[in-house]
Design a protein around this motif. Structure first.
Motif, PDB file in Angstrom:
ATOM      1  N   ARG A 148     -29.861  -0.998 -40.629  1.00 42.71           N
ATOM      2  CA  ARG A 148     -28.813  -0.828 -40.453  1.00 42.71           C
ATOM      3  C   ARG A 148     -27.809  -2.237 -40.532  1.00 42.71           C
ATOM      4  NH1 ARG A 148     -26.568   0.239 -35.823  1.00 42.71           N
ATOM      5  NH2 ARG A 148     -24.868   1.409 -36.417  1.00 42.71           N
ATOM      6  N   LEU A 151     -28.228  -3.450 -44.388  1.00 44.14           N
ATOM      7  CA  LEU A 151     -27.134  -3.038 -45.239  1.00 44.14           C
ATOM      8  C   LEU A 151     -25.627  -3.412 -44.848  1.00 44.14           C
ATOM      9  CD1 LEU A 151     -27.815   0.854 -45.163  1.00 44.14           C
ATOM     10  CD2 LEU A 151     -28.106  -0.818 -46.896  1.00 44.14           C
ATOM     11  N   CYS A 154     -25.708  -6.634 -46.712  1.00 47.77           N
ATOM     12  CA  CYS A 154     -25.354  -6.558 -48.396  1.00 47.77           C
ATOM     13  C   CYS A 154     -23.938  -6.115 -48.606  1.00 47.77           C
ATOM     14  CB  CYS A 154     -26.069  -5.131 -48.845  1.00 47.77           C
ATOM     15  SG  CYS A 154     -27.997  -5.153 -48.866  1.00 47.77           S
ATOM     16  N   ILE A 170     -21.344   2.063 -41.082  1.00 50.77           N
ATOM     17  CA  ILE A 170     -22.715   2.428 -41.149  1.00 50.77           C
ATOM     18  C   ILE A 170     -22.771   3.457 -39.951  1.00 50.77           C
ATOM     19  CG2 ILE A 170     -24.916   1.516 -41.098  1.00 50.77           C
ATOM     20  CD1 ILE A 170     -24.095  -0.822 -42.295  1.00 50.77           C
ATOM     21  N   ILE A 202     -30.097  -4.209 -53.076  1.00 51.15           N
ATOM     22  CA  ILE A 202     -30.200  -3.589 -51.641  1.00 51.15           C
ATOM     23  C   ILE A 202     -31.530  -3.514 -51.193  1.00 51.15           C
ATOM     24  CG2 ILE A 202     -29.556  -1.483 -50.267  1.00 51.15           C
ATOM     25  CD1 ILE A 202     -27.188  -1.021 -51.858  1.00 51.15           C
ATOM     26  N   CYS A 206     -33.061  -4.996 -47.752  1.00 54.61           N
ATOM     27  CA  CYS A 206     -33.815  -4.355 -46.761  1.00 54.61           C
ATOM     28  C   CYS A 206     -35.206  -4.457 -46.682  1.00 54.61           C
ATOM     29  CB  CYS A 206     -33.572  -2.884 -46.777  1.00 54.61           C
ATOM     30  SG  CYS A 206     -31.599  -2.436 -46.695  1.00 54.61           S
ATOM     31  N   PHE A 226     -28.189   6.706 -47.916  1.00 54.08           N
ATOM     32  CA  PHE A 226     -29.294   5.805 -48.589  1.00 54.08           C
ATOM     33  C   PHE A 226     -30.516   6.191 -47.923  1.00 54.08           C
ATOM     34  CE2 PHE A 226     -25.248   3.458 -48.636  1.00 54.08           C
ATOM     35  CZ  PHE A 226     -25.470   2.605 -49.709  1.00 54.08           C
TER      36      PHE A 226
END
Length: 307
Positions: A148, A151, A154, A170, A202, A206, A226
């Motif tokens: 989380r 992201l 990102c 998110i 991404i 991650c 995702f």
């Protein structure tokens, strides 16, 4: 909003820790002013109209102002602290877990001796760590918390959402057999097509193998899902219980090798005799190449001498 410590001796400066971006801070201030004006005016006018039916119109205006201004101030506060609320939402799971663990430790330490406290803590921590299934679940949920935040990095670093700097929301994450699945709600200015070209970045952010994105709702294009993939489950080795059922002393039976023809071996078949129908006889042509006209009767006049 940024926070920095004063200059230290020997000419060294400490790093600046940014809690809320300056762009987001300016945008929230502008939106808060607009929310205050709109809410105060609309609520004040509606309150004045309702109050005018029972009191004097001039007094109704003052009543509308007394109701509209505090309501607009409440709207200003909510819009102004929205970046802080969003930041707390990003860290809500960690904050709740920290509060629960700290409360558990304080209550346990206040009501039990030190030996009992350490024993309970050792059991709570050691038993899940010793059981493989519990350990894997703990690691999987820990990765959900990490993903989380990754992201969010990102979206903040290389995915431009809109001019005001509003990041997607998110929502939640849960573990899957191959990694994690995260639900995200996009803000205006961003679509799934913009994310499909950045899936490789991404995945790198991650710490995963690949990343996939797809719509989570047929009626709302802003609601996405995702899938962060870390492992390949189809190529993993699975222990089968059938191996223990088979007796290793059982002799293997030799199976005959089937004969595979190398070419088609078809029996000879007599070719059928095809008889063509008789062709009609073509009429003879004259000297100049024209066909003679057929006579309809025997007593018809011969016109070949006139041609």
């Amino acid at each position: 909003m940024s926070k920095s410590s004063p200059r230290r001796p020997f000419g060294r400066n400490t790093a600046t820790v940014t809690v809320i971006e300056a762009k987001v801070h300016r945008s929230s201030a502008r939106n808060a002013r607009l929310a205050f004006v709109l809410t105060a005016v609309i609520v004040g006018l509606l309150s004045a109209v309702v109050a005018a039916s029972s009191i004097h119109p001039i007094l109704a205006v003052f009543v509308g102002a007394l109701i509209g201004v505090p309501t607009g101030g409440l709207a200003w506060v909510l819009v102004r602290i929205w970046p802080v609320i969003r930041l707390l939402w990003w860290w809500s799971t960690e904050i709740v877990l920290s509060v629960l663990l700290l409360t558990f430790w304080v209550q346990l330490a206040n009501h039990t001796p030190t030996v009992v406290t350490l024993t309970v803590v050792a059991l709570v921590v050691g038993v899940p760590a010793a059981i493989p299934a519990a350990r894997r679940q703990a690691i999987a949920w820990t990765w959900c918390l990490i993903v989380r935040h990754r992201l969010r990095v990102c979206f903040a670093q290389f995915i431009i959402a809109n001019q005001s700097g509003s990041l997607p929301l998110i929502l939640w994450a849960r573990p899957t057999p191959v990694g994690e699945r995260v639900w995200v709600y996009l803000r205006p200015g961003l679509s799934m097509a913009d994310l499909e070209g950045r899936l490789d970045k991404i995945a790198v952010t991650c710490h995963a193998s690949t990343a996939l994105v797809e719509r989570a709702s047929d009626g709302n294009a802003a609601y996405l899902r995702f899938d962060i993939k870390r492992r390949e489950v189809l190529t993993a080795q699975v222990n089968s219980p059938l191996v223990d059922v088979i007796n290793p002393d059982t002799p293997t039976a030799d199976r005959p090798t089937p004969v595979i023809p190398t070419a088609l071996d078809l029996p000879d078949v007599d070719a059928p005799t095809i008889t063509l129908p008789a062709q009609p006889k073509k009429p003879a042509t004259t000297a100049n190449g024209s066909k003679p006209a057929a006579s309809s009767a025997t007593d018809a006049e011969d016109v070949s001498d006139w041609i």
